[in-house]
Write a protein that holds these residues in place. Structure first.
Motif, PDB file in Angstrom:
ATOM      1  N   GLU A  55       0.779  -1.229   0.000  1.00 47.31           N
ATOM      2  CA  GLU A  55       0.000   0.000   0.000  1.00 47.31           C
ATOM      3  C   GLU A  55       0.811   1.279   0.000  1.00 47.31           C
ATOM      4  O   GLU A  55       0.332   2.303  -0.435  1.00 47.31           O
ATOM      5  N   ILE A  56       2.008   1.237   0.523  1.00 48.74           N
ATOM      6  CA  ILE A  56       2.775   2.464   0.673  1.00 48.74           C
ATOM      7  C   ILE A  56       4.075   2.348  -0.100  1.00 48.74           C
ATOM      8  O   ILE A  56       4.841   1.412   0.095  1.00 48.74           O
ATOM      9  N   THR A  57       4.288   3.295  -0.971  1.00 57.69           N
ATOM     10  CA  THR A  57       5.556   3.320  -1.694  1.00 57.69           C
ATOM     11  C   THR A  57       6.581   4.034  -0.822  1.00 57.69           C
ATOM     12  O   THR A  57       6.281   4.983  -0.117  1.00 57.69           O
ATOM     13  N   SER A  58       7.787   3.554  -0.867  1.00 64.47           N
ATOM     14  CA  SER A  58       8.811   4.134   0.000  1.00 64.47           C
ATOM     15  C   SER A  58       9.498   5.298  -0.698  1.00 64.47           C
ATOM     16  O   SER A  58       9.906   5.206  -1.843  1.00 64.47           O
ATOM     17  N   ASN A  59       9.577   6.383   0.001  1.00 65.96           N
ATOM     18  CA  ASN A  59      10.315   7.553  -0.444  1.00 65.96           C
ATOM     19  C   ASN A  59      11.386   7.815   0.600  1.00 65.96           C
ATOM     20  O   ASN A  59      11.076   8.174   1.739  1.00 65.96           O
ATOM     21  N   LEU A  60      12.613   7.603   0.234  1.00 69.66           N
ATOM     22  CA  LEU A  60      13.688   7.820   1.184  1.00 69.66           C
ATOM     23  C   LEU A  60      13.887   9.313   1.404  1.00 69.66           C
ATOM     24  O   LEU A  60      14.020  10.078   0.461  1.00 69.66           O
ATOM     25  N   VAL A  61      13.886   9.701   2.666  1.00 75.39           N
ATOM     26  CA  VAL A  61      14.032  11.099   3.035  1.00 75.39           C
ATOM     27  C   VAL A  61      15.199  11.197   4.005  1.00 75.39           C
ATOM     28  O   VAL A  61      15.347  10.383   4.908  1.00 75.39           O
ATOM     29  N   SER A  62      16.025  12.195   3.812  1.00 77.54           N
ATOM     30  CA  SER A  62      17.133  12.454   4.736  1.00 77.54           C
ATOM     31  C   SER A  62      16.857  13.766   5.463  1.00 77.54           C
ATOM     32  O   SER A  62      17.161  14.844   4.944  1.00 77.54           O
ATOM     33  N   PRO A  63      16.283  13.678   6.662  1.00 77.14           N
ATOM     34  CA  PRO A  63      15.959  14.915   7.386  1.00 77.14           C
ATOM     35  C   PRO A  63      17.226  15.582   7.927  1.00 77.14           C
ATOM     36  O   PRO A  63      18.221  14.920   8.212  1.00 77.14           O
ATOM     37  N   SER A  64      17.147  16.885   8.058  1.00 72.90           N
ATOM     38  CA  SER A  64      18.272  17.618   8.630  1.00 72.90           C
ATOM     39  C   SER A  64      18.294  17.400  10.142  1.00 72.90           C
ATOM     40  O   SER A  64      17.296  16.994  10.736  1.00 72.90           O
ATOM     41  N   SER A  65      19.428  17.676  10.753  1.00 68.93           N
ATOM     42  CA  SER A  65      19.529  17.486  12.198  1.00 68.93           C
ATOM     43  C   SER A  65      18.569  18.424  12.939  1.00 68.93           C
ATOM     44  O   SER A  65      18.047  18.084  13.994  1.00 68.93           O
ATOM     45  N   ARG A  66      18.314  19.592  12.386  1.00 65.71           N
ATOM     46  CA  ARG A  66      17.359  20.531  12.985  1.00 65.71           C
ATOM     47  C   ARG A  66      15.955  19.938  12.984  1.00 65.71           C
ATOM     48  O   ARG A  66      15.223  20.022  13.986  1.00 65.71           O
ATOM     49  N   ASN A  67      15.561  19.317  11.873  1.00 68.05           N
ATOM     50  CA  ASN A  67      14.248  18.681  11.795  1.00 68.05           C
ATOM     51  C   ASN A  67      14.135  17.514  12.770  1.00 68.05           C
ATOM     52  O   ASN A  67      13.082  17.309  13.383  1.00 68.05           O
ATOM     53  N   VAL A  68      15.214  16.757  12.914  1.00 68.11           N
ATOM     54  CA  VAL A  68      15.204  15.632  13.850  1.00 68.11           C
ATOM     55  C   VAL A  68      15.057  16.140  15.282  1.00 68.11           C
ATOM     56  O   VAL A  68      14.288  15.589  16.073  1.00 68.11           O
ATOM     57  N   LYS A  69      15.764  17.211  15.619  1.00 65.82           N
ATOM     58  CA  LYS A  69      15.666  17.775  16.968  1.00 65.82           C
ATOM     59  C   LYS A  69      14.269  18.313  17.242  1.00 65.82           C
ATOM     60  O   LYS A  69      13.715  18.122  18.328  1.00 65.82           O
ATOM     61  N   GLU A  70      13.656  18.974  16.271  1.00 72.37           N
ATOM     62  CA  GLU A  70      12.299  19.486  16.444  1.00 72.37           C
ATOM     63  C   GLU A  70      11.302  18.348  16.624  1.00 72.37           C
ATOM     64  O   GLU A  70      10.414  18.420  17.476  1.00 72.37           O
ATOM     65  N   ALA A  71      11.467  17.305  15.833  1.00 75.23           N
ATOM     66  CA  ALA A  71      10.562  16.156  15.945  1.00 75.23           C
ATOM     67  C   ALA A  71      10.750  15.458  17.288  1.00 75.23           C
ATOM     68  O   ALA A  71       9.774  15.055  17.926  1.00 75.23           O
ATOM     69  N   ALA A  72      12.005  15.323  17.735  1.00 77.95           N
ATOM     70  CA  ALA A  72      12.268  14.691  19.026  1.00 77.95           C
ATOM     71  C   ALA A  72      11.687  15.526  20.164  1.00 77.95           C
ATOM     72  O   ALA A  72      11.099  14.972  21.107  1.00 77.95           O
ATOM     73  N   ARG A  73      11.832  16.826  20.092  1.00 78.00           N
ATOM     74  CA  ARG A  73      11.286  17.713  21.122  1.00 78.00           C
ATOM     75  C   ARG A  73       9.754  17.579  21.158  1.00 78.00           C
ATOM     76  O   ARG A  73       9.152  17.493  22.232  1.00 78.00           O
ATOM     77  N   SER A  74       9.135  17.567  20.000  1.00 75.43           N
ATOM     78  CA  SER A  74       7.684  17.429  19.926  1.00 75.43           C
ATOM     79  C   SER A  74       7.241  16.072  20.476  1.00 75.43           C
ATOM     80  O   SER A  74       6.248  15.986  21.211  1.00 75.43           O
ATOM     81  N   LEU A  75       7.972  15.031  20.125  1.00 77.06           N
ATOM     82  CA  LEU A  75       7.646  13.699  20.606  1.00 77.06           C
ATOM     83  C   LEU A  75       7.773  13.609  22.119  1.00 77.06           C
ATOM     84  O   LEU A  75       6.912  13.039  22.798  1.00 77.06           O
ATOM     85  N   LEU A  76       8.834  14.180  22.660  1.00 80.62           N
ATOM     86  CA  LEU A  76       9.030  14.158  24.112  1.00 80.62           C
ATOM     87  C   LEU A  76       7.983  15.002  24.836  1.00 80.62           C
ATOM     88  O   LEU A  76       7.568  14.657  25.942  1.00 80.62           O
ATOM     89  N   ALA A  77       7.558  16.092  24.223  1.00 79.24           N
ATOM     90  CA  ALA A  77       6.554  16.950  24.854  1.00 79.24           C
ATOM     91  C   ALA A  77       5.231  16.208  25.023  1.00 79.24           C
ATOM     92  O   ALA A  77       4.522  16.393  26.016  1.00 79.24           O
ATOM     93  N   VAL A  78       4.888  15.364  24.069  1.00 81.60           N
ATOM     94  CA  VAL A  78       3.647  14.602  24.151  1.00 81.60           C
ATOM     95  C   VAL A  78       3.892  13.252  24.813  1.00 81.60           C
ATOM     96  O   VAL A  78       3.125  12.806  25.662  1.00 81.60           O
ATOM     97  N   GLY A  79       4.974  12.591  24.430  1.00 79.26           N
ATOM     98  CA  GLY A  79       5.252  11.244  24.912  1.00 79.26           C
ATOM     99  C   GLY A  79       5.661  11.171  26.360  1.00 79.26           C
ATOM    100  O   GLY A  79       5.361  10.184  27.046  1.00 79.26           O
ATOM    101  N   GLY A  80       6.346  12.198  26.865  1.00 83.06           N
ATOM    102  CA  GLY A  80       6.772  12.184  28.265  1.00 83.06           C
ATOM    103  C   GLY A  80       5.607  12.109  29.228  1.00 83.06           C
ATOM    104  O   GLY A  80       5.534  11.182  30.053  1.00 83.06           O
ATOM    105  N   PRO A  81       4.671  13.046  29.167  1.00 89.16           N
ATOM    106  CA  PRO A  81       3.507  12.966  30.060  1.00 89.16           C
ATOM    107  C   PRO A  81       2.672  11.698  29.846  1.00 89.16           C
ATOM    108  O   PRO A  81       2.153  11.122  30.804  1.00 89.16           O
ATOM    109  N   TYR A  82       2.574  11.259  28.609  1.00 91.13           N
ATOM    110  CA  TYR A  82       1.817  10.040  28.318  1.00 91.13           C
ATOM    111  C   TYR A  82       2.473   8.838  28.997  1.00 91.13           C
ATOM    112  O   TYR A  82       1.790   8.014  29.625  1.00 91.13           O
ATOM    113  N   THR A  83       3.788   8.740  28.901  1.00 91.30           N
ATOM    114  CA  THR A  83       4.513   7.643  29.531  1.00 91.30           C
ATOM    115  C   THR A  83       4.374   7.694  31.043  1.00 91.30           C
ATOM    116  O   THR A  83       4.167   6.661  31.699  1.00 91.30           O
ATOM    117  N   ILE A  84       4.455   8.876  31.602  1.00 91.92           N
ATOM    118  CA  ILE A  84       4.295   9.018  33.055  1.00 91.92           C
ATOM    119  C   ILE A  84       2.893   8.578  33.482  1.00 91.92           C
ATOM    120  O   ILE A  84       2.725   7.881  34.491  1.00 91.92           O
TER     121      ILE A  84
END
Length: 186
Positions: A55-84
């Motif tokens: 169903e899903i075709t793969s598109n390889l993407v190379s995110p920048s380190s800034r994008n990875v940090k923003e995504a990690a920050r967003s994930l931790l902001a939601v995931g941290g309280p959820y995990t707790i």
């Protein structure tokens, strides 16, 4: 939306895993529990991988380190309280049987655990059925707050309209259902 694909994958996964569990218990008895769990996880992965590759075709993407940090920050902001909150919920589930043991008796702990397993099974079925519909709809309108608010209100209406009466009915029949479904020797 890939709701149809998700439904097909869920149905096939349930069928294949259930058949594997039944065969493992039938062939190996209690000794088949560990291989059964491993095989079930492997089958779930294979079914998901099959539908993903179709169903899903793969598109390889190379995110920048800034994008990875923003995504990690967003994930931790939601995931941290959820995990707790999950850890607190697990702690409460571990603490309540000991409270029941100290206030009542050991056999009451067995009845409590049986009632909890019934209610958790029903609740997880209800939540799983709602999330299959809810998340694809919300993600489709993620950029429109008014539509998201409407979907959330609809979901709450369904939960309150269908879930609450069924949960209350379940609570009413638990004293009759537990002895019917579970042995008196816990």
């Amino acid at each position: 939306h890939k709701v149809g694909v998700m439904a097909k994958a869920g149905i096939l996964d349930s069928i294949f895993v259930s058949l594997t569990y039944i065969m493992a218990v039938w062939l190996f008895g209690f000794d088949g529990v560990v291989p059964m769990m491993i095989a079930g996880a492997a089958i779930s992965w294979m079914v998901s991988r099959f539908f993903l590759s179709r169903e899903i075709t793969s598109n390889l993407v190379s995110p920048s380190s800034r994008n990875v940090k923003e995504a990690a920050r967003s994930l931790l902001a939601v995931g941290g309280p959820y995990t707790i909150s999950l850890l607190v919920g697990a702690g409460v589930q571990l603490l309540l049987p000991s409270i029941v043991l100290h206030i009542l008796a050991a056999e009451s702990v067995g009845s409590y655990r049986a009632a909890v397993s019934l209610s958790m099974g029903y609740s997880s079925l209800l939540i799983a059925s709602f999330t299959k519909d809810y998340y694809p709809r919300v993600s489709a309108v993620a950029d429109n707050p008014a539509k998201i608010s409407n979907i959330i209100n609809q979901q709450q209406h369904v939960v309150l309209s269908l879930g609450s009466p069924l949960i209350l009915a379940g609570l009413a029949i638990v004293p009759y259902l537990v002895p019917l479904l579970f042995s008196t020797e816990f």
